[in-house]
Structures are given as C-alpha cells and as structure tokens.
Write an enzyme that holds these catalytic residues in place. Structure first.
Site, PDB file in Angstrom:
ATOM      1  N   ASP A  61       5.107   5.307  44.047  1.00  0.00           N
ATOM      2  CA  ASP A  61       6.110   4.542  42.815  1.00  0.00           C
ATOM      3  C   ASP A  61       6.925   3.484  43.461  1.00  0.00           C
ATOM      4  OD1 ASP A  61       6.226   4.064  40.561  1.00  0.00           O
ATOM      5  OD2 ASP A  61       6.901   5.377  39.636  1.00  0.00           O
ATOM      6  N   SER A  62       5.856   2.432  43.601  1.00  0.00           N
ATOM      7  CA  SER A  62       6.958   1.226  43.938  1.00  0.00           C
ATOM      8  C   SER A  62       6.977   0.161  43.413  1.00  0.00           C
ATOM      9  CB  SER A  62       6.699   1.172  45.643  1.00  0.00           C
ATOM     10  OG  SER A  62       5.092   0.538  45.658  1.00  0.00           O
ATOM     11  N   LYS A  63       5.835   0.234  42.522  1.00  0.00           N
ATOM     12  CA  LYS A  63       5.234  -1.218  41.734  1.00  0.00           C
ATOM     13  C   LYS A  63       5.570  -3.137  42.498  1.00  0.00           C
ATOM     14  CE  LYS A  63       7.233   1.960  37.732  1.00  0.00           C
ATOM     15  NZ  LYS A  63       7.562   2.514  38.171  1.00  0.00           N
ATOM     16  N   ARG A  64       4.833  -2.510  43.689  1.00  0.00           N
ATOM     17  CA  ARG A  64       5.712  -3.992  43.543  1.00  0.00           C
ATOM     18  C   ARG A  64       4.373  -4.574  43.627  1.00  0.00           C
ATOM     19  NH1 ARG A  64       9.171  -2.691  46.934  1.00  0.00           N
ATOM     20  NH2 ARG A  64       8.899  -0.610  48.713  1.00  0.00           N
TER      21      ARG A  64
END
Length: 272
Positions: free
Chosen positions: A93-96
């Site tokens: 979960d990094s939402k890049r």
C-alpha cells in the site's frame, strides 16, 4: 502465477475475503516487542503468523516503515510472508502516482526491491502514470477509486459528463487501461452504495475495501454490495482493529481472535 490468479486461489483455499493490513505503530507495540532491535519485523511477522489462517491477503503500508527508516524490515517481512505463506498475496500500500519516467522507478521499488504481488496507485495523473506497473505482467495494480476518507468527496464525487469521477475511474480500469487483466480498485467500506455502483461497472475486477474495523464500515452492507456472483471478488481490509486488539503480551492471541471473528462475520454476510 499472476497476482489475480494467486488471489483467486487464495479466496478458495482460505474461504476468506479478509485482508490484514500491516500498519505498525511503535507506540502501540507490547513492551517486550519495543525493546527488540528489529521491532517492526518482530511485531509484523508475529501478526502474520497469528492471522494467516484467516487472511486472503496481507497489505503492508509503506509509510509506517519509511517514516522510521525501517524499509529493510519491510522487505524482510514480505520475504517472510512469501517464504512461510507462499499462497497469500502481498499488496504494498503505497498509493504512488507520478509521471511515467518516475513511475518506472516506483514500479521497480514495489515489485523488484520489495517483491510485492500488487501495489496501490493513484490514477489521477492518467494512464501514463499507471502503464509502467503493467509491464510487470504477473503483478497487480490497484487504483484508488472511491476512498473511505471523508475528504474523498472533494474530488471523487465531482460530476464530469454526467457522472462522478470515481465512476469514470472504474470505467477506465475495467476497459482501456486494463491491458493485461491486472487492475483492481480501492473502494471504501464506508460507502456501500458506491461499492455497488463500482461493482456494476467493473464486473469481476477485484476490489480492495478498507474501512471495516476501526473505521466503522458495516460488514453486511459492504459484502452485499461488493461480492461477485461466486461470492468472492473482495479484499476487505482491517488493520488497527486486528493489530492492536491487545497491547499486552497476549497481542498475538488477540489478533488471531479478532481476525477470525472478522473473517466469520464476512462469511456470514456472504451466505445471505
């Protein structure tokens, strides 16, 4: 095996739609864990061992590690999951969300450095910010669509050509952007009507659904709105309610108990 194949197999194998989020907060660790040199690794692998039987996926949140310079422990945790629970996919979960040349490096970070099976992305810079992740054809990319936070209304509910933006994102993910069948969407459990709308648009695409547990999303409404015809199609995430079910030395047992209870409530809703 691709991420989608691995996830489908795990839904069947585990009879679970529960995704366990790994958001380690040192201040909430048991005292015996805080004292250890690799405390993030020790805490998260203990949670993994305690909850693996009830999980269809694990979702480590990169910020909790990066803010404390614990990236090496994050990589070790993902390696641990792959080694000990090879059938359980890991969603980083990094939402890049950045332009193509930078996105290539973020994709390498997620899939090569950390070895994740899938990654969360922001779609709001367009397809060229997503495409580099699709070059890893065995991996998954899960796009933010209708998020569980109240501020999601600021942009996601704006009307464009007669429909809210989140529905337009869903159409892109189900259609022209989904080149290799790798995409999924994030839709918050706190908005069951929107979950149903997204499901009607995307067919069987997997949905990552945060917001049950500490955020208060209703499990029955969430499941009823989002499952596919075969009663799968969802990774329903719970993090804090499981991780911090106890801050005492019984934290593993407490985490297992809450994970099992959440899995069972989800399954009861699937049976309705």
């Amino acid at each position: 095996m691709t991420f989608i194949e691995k996830l489908k197999n795990r839904w069947t194998e585990s009879q679970s739609l529960l995704c366990v989020g790994l958001d380690p907060d040192l201040n909430r660790f048991p005292e015996s864990i805080k004292e250890k040199k690799d405390c993030y690794y020790e805490f998260c692998t203990a949670i993994v061992d305690a909850t693996a039987a009830y999980a269809c996926a694990f979702k480590p949140q990169i910020a909790y590690f990066a803010s404390c310079a614990a990236e090496a422990e994050l990589k070790a945790i993902i390696d641990y999951i792959h080694q000990h629970y090879p059938t359980i996919p890991v969603v980083l979960d990094s939402k890049r969300g950045d332009i193509g040349s930078t996105a290539k490096h973020y994709a390498k970070e997620a899939f090569v450095r950390y070895g994740a099976d899938a990654v969360t992305l922001s779609p709001y810079m367009g397809f060229d910010s997503v495409q580099p992740y699709l070059e890893y054809e065995d991996k998954g990319a899960i796009l933010l669509c209708r998020t569980s936070n109240p501020g999601g209304n600021d942009i996601q509910m704006l009307q464009v050509n007669g429909e809210p933006i989140y529905q337009h994102v869903a159409k892109l993910a189900a259609g022209p952007w989904n080149l290799n069948g790798q995409l999924g969407l994030v839709v918050g459990a706190t908005y069951p009507n929107e979950i149903a709308a997204v499901r009607s648009i995307v067919g069987d695409l997997p949905l990552l659904v945060p917001g049950v547990g500490a955020q208060g999303g209703d499990i029955n409404a969430c499941v009823t709105s989002g499952v596919t015809a075969d009663k799968t199609g969802m990774m329903i995430n719970s993090s804090r309610a499981i991780l911090y079910a106890s801050q005492g030395e019984d934290f593993k047992e407490a985490a297992a108990r809450v994970a099992k209870d959440t899995r069972d409530k989800i399954n009861a809703a699937r049976a309705l």
